[in-house]
Design a protein around this motif. Structure first.
Motif, mmCIF file in Angstrom:
data_model
loop_
_atom_site.group_PDB
_atom_site.id
_atom_site.type_symbol
_atom_site.label_atom_id
_atom_site.label_comp_id
_atom_site.label_asym_id
_atom_site.label_seq_id
_atom_site.Cartn_x
_atom_site.Cartn_y
_atom_site.Cartn_z
ATOM 1 N N LYS A 63 0.781 -1.151 -0.073
ATOM 2 C CA LYS A 63 -0.194 0.069 0.265
ATOM 3 C C LYS A 63 0.989 1.285 -0.082
ATOM 4 O O LYS A 63 0.570 1.888 -0.662
ATOM 5 C CB LYS A 63 -1.076 -0.236 1.032
ATOM 6 C CG LYS A 63 -1.560 1.133 1.214
ATOM 7 C CD LYS A 63 -3.230 1.170 2.184
ATOM 8 C CE LYS A 63 -3.763 2.078 2.310
ATOM 9 N NZ LYS A 63 -4.745 1.911 3.388
ATOM 10 N N ASP B 67 -3.232 -3.048 -3.687
ATOM 11 C CA ASP B 67 -3.561 -3.865 -2.543
ATOM 12 C C ASP B 67 -3.162 -5.080 -3.534
ATOM 13 O O ASP B 67 -2.706 -5.704 -4.428
ATOM 14 C CB ASP B 67 -5.452 -4.204 -2.865
ATOM 15 C CG ASP B 67 -5.925 -2.225 -2.367
ATOM 16 O OD1 ASP B 67 -5.162 -1.984 -1.495
ATOM 17 O OD2 ASP B 67 -6.914 -1.833 -2.732
ATOM 18 N N SER C 126 1.482 1.251 -3.914
ATOM 19 C CA SER C 126 0.630 1.875 -3.662
ATOM 20 C C SER C 126 -0.648 1.119 -5.023
ATOM 21 O O SER C 126 -1.671 1.718 -5.878
ATOM 22 C CB SER C 126 -0.462 3.171 -4.564
ATOM 23 O OG SER C 126 0.971 4.612 -3.761
#
Length: 579
Positions: A336, A342, A340
């Motif tokens: 994350k 999931d 950036s």
């Protein structure tokens, strides 16, 4: 004067230069505050890389097999040793309990068969489905026969059966009749009047002193038009002596016998059934000579050892599961903040080891089953069936868990990978096929039930259709269809042919295709195993440290020391390159 003027000019120039130096120093301070020095940025970047490398190494260590972990940190595979020991002792416990339970089951079944021959007039083995009476005199005759046989039990039985005593008195035999409260039925004129309330008339008989129904209850009358059932209940006691040969103390049994004359259908056929409920108790007084009885404390101590072993295994596996969840959170935090994005569900599931969950479940079931077994051996409980379910299921899961260690070998691992990869598609396929299967069950039950004995209940319909899917009992299913209604008979042909064609030739073939396609996919992936297929595998592939490289021997939580060592190593490499 000139000297004074020169000195004044020099003094002004010196003051101006000092002021310029102060301004330049202030500007440097501002510049330094706004934009940090390049060496600080390099330091922060190197620290982040070292933290990522530390996380990568921790995750890679978590996914290692026991042998690789031993080479990495020198830790012995205690969980592996514990599982091997647990499999051995749990199997010994199960076999011991199974042999003991087998004697109990045999004793129950043989006593049930003996009671049927003793108290059911004209009984033949395997004839309970057709055992019935059709005349009023036969009903009274069968009840008298039961009472006479019960009264002369000591003289006719070959077993060690005895009557139950309540203090100094024998427990009486009970005859209970259930019937509608009031009713007048005239089938000839097609009229009836009936009160749906059910009354029960119970009488107690001491057959030791009054051997027949008429002698004990001269006013007892059966209302056949309104009768629902007649139940005869009595209690017999016995001792299971066969356990002495296996060095186990015999148990005392209470057999609650119930003989039912069932007339709920009012069809002119009264079915007779005998049921037997068993209570197992510890005998009050006993003495065994000529054989040494096995000490029950040793058996209880062995069961306690199994409980301790399972608790240890439960703790170790729970700790590993928690550790995997913590690593998952760290990996999610890295993805994350740094990437950036999931973490996909496929990668998340890798951190939750299903084998550990299976071992935890098996340990829980084995602990509960062992506690019940201890209570059974100490005669606190007699629930053999419940204990068998817990011990049997726990042992099954323990042996299934052995496949986890077979998966470390490449050739054996393909079965596990195929099952895991095909499981989601198989569940979806079964849900769709199950809807079609249930539709055929309901249709067959309501249409063919009155004309075919295999379609009388939903349970038998499901069993019959499942047998047809596997190719069993096909011809009898077609043949036993009654031809009283040509319409229903024709419908049955269409029903059975479409079911067999749909499930055997289409659905079952598609099911096999799902498994084979998954197997082929897994084989291709194994042939291309050098190429990472998931984000997690790509992340771990960047770690080139082998298990025996020595870098894993640091404590897994000492990433600070790992960071210092990495910085020192990189500094040495930089100095070597500059030289």
């Amino acid at each position: 004067m000139e000297a004074t003027q020169v000195s004044d000019c020099e003094l002004l120039s010196i003051i101006q230069q000092s002021s310029d130096m102060e301004e330049s120093s202030d500007l440097y301070d501002v510049y330094e505050a706004i934009s940090p020095a390049p060496w600080a940025e390099d330091h922060q970047h190197m620290e982040d890389l070292d933290n990522v490398e530390c996380l990568r190494r921790k995750i890679k260590y978590y996914f290692m097999n026991p042998c690789e972990k031993y080479h990495a940190r020198g830790r012995k595979p205690w969980k592996l040793f514990l599982q091997i020991i647990k499999i051995a002792i749990i199997t010994i416990q199960l076999v011991s309990f199974g042999l003991s339970n087998q004697m109990v089951v045999t004793f129950k079944e043989e006593n049930l068969m003996a009671f049927k021959h003793l108290f059911l007039k004209g009984y033949v083995d395997g004839g309970m489905d057709t055992y019935a009476v059709y005349r009023q005199a036969d009903v009274y005759d069968h009840i008298d026969y039961i009472i006479r046989e019960y009264g002369h039990l000591h003289n006719i039985t070959v077993g060690n059966h005895a009557y139950e005593k309540n203090g100094t008195f024998y427990t009486p035999l009970s005859v209970c009749q259930e019937f509608y409260r009031n009713g007048t039925i005239f089938p000839g004129s097609e009229t009836f009047e009936i009160d749906a309330q059910v009354d029960t008339d119970c009488r107690e008989i001491y057959p030791m002193y009054q051997p027949t129904l008429r002698d004990s209850l001269s006013d007892f009358e059966i209302h056949f038009k309104r009768m629902l059932s007649v139940k005869i209940t009595f209690v017999l006691k016995a001792i299971n002596l066969q356990t002495v040969r296996h060095r186990e103390l015999p148990d005392c049994y209470d057999f609650n016998v119930t003989i039912t004359f069932n007339n709920k259908a009012h069809s002119g056929r009264i079915k007779i059934d005998l049921e037997n409920d068993v209570d197992i108790n510890e005998c009050r007084d006993w003495k065994v000579t000529g054989a040494s009885a096995r000490n029950i404390n040793l058996t209880v101590l062995f069961d306690c050892l199994i409980i301790i072993t399972c608790l240890t295994s439960f703790s170790l596996c729970t700790r590993s599961v928690i550790k995997g969840i913590r690593l998952l959170f760290e990996y999610k935090h890295y993805c994350k903040n740094r990437l950036s994005k999931d973490v996909p569900w496929s990668d998340k599931s890798e951190f939750v080891n299903g084998w550990y969950i299976l071992i935890i479940v098996s340990d829980t079931l084995t602990i509960i089953g062992s506690i019940l077994k201890i209570e059974i051996q100490t005669k606190v409980l007699t629930s053999y069936d419940v204990c068998s379910i817990f011990l049997g299921t726990g042992t099954m899961f323990v042996w299934i868990g052995v496949i986890r260690y077979m998966g470390y070998f490449r050739k054996y691992n393909i079965l596990i990978l195929t099952l895991r990869a095909a499981f989601p598609n198989v569940i979806r396929f079964i849900c769709c096929a199950g809807i079609i299967y249930l539709s055929y069950c309901f249709c067959g039950w309501i249409v063919l039930g009155p004309y075919h004995e295999k379609f009388r209940t939903l349970n038998t319909v499901s069993e019959c259709l499942f047998s047809l899917i596997n190719g069993d009992d096909m011809f009898p299913t077609f043949k036993n269809m009654k031809q009283k209604s040509s319409l229903v008979w024709t419908f049955s042909r269409v029903y059975l042919y479409t079911f067999v064609s749909l499930f055997i030739y289409m659905i079952l073939s598609l099911f096999i295709t799902i498994i084979t396609d998954t197997y082929d996919t897994i084989k291709q992936q194994q042939q291309q195993s050098g190429t990472p297929t998931s984000e997690l595998q790509k992340f771990l592939s960047e770690c080139k440290d082998l298990p025996n490289s020595g870098v894993y021997r640091l404590d897994e939580n000492s990433c600070f020391f790992d960071h210092c060592i990495n910085r020192f190593r990189k500094h040495q490499e930089r100095l070597t390159s500059e030289a």
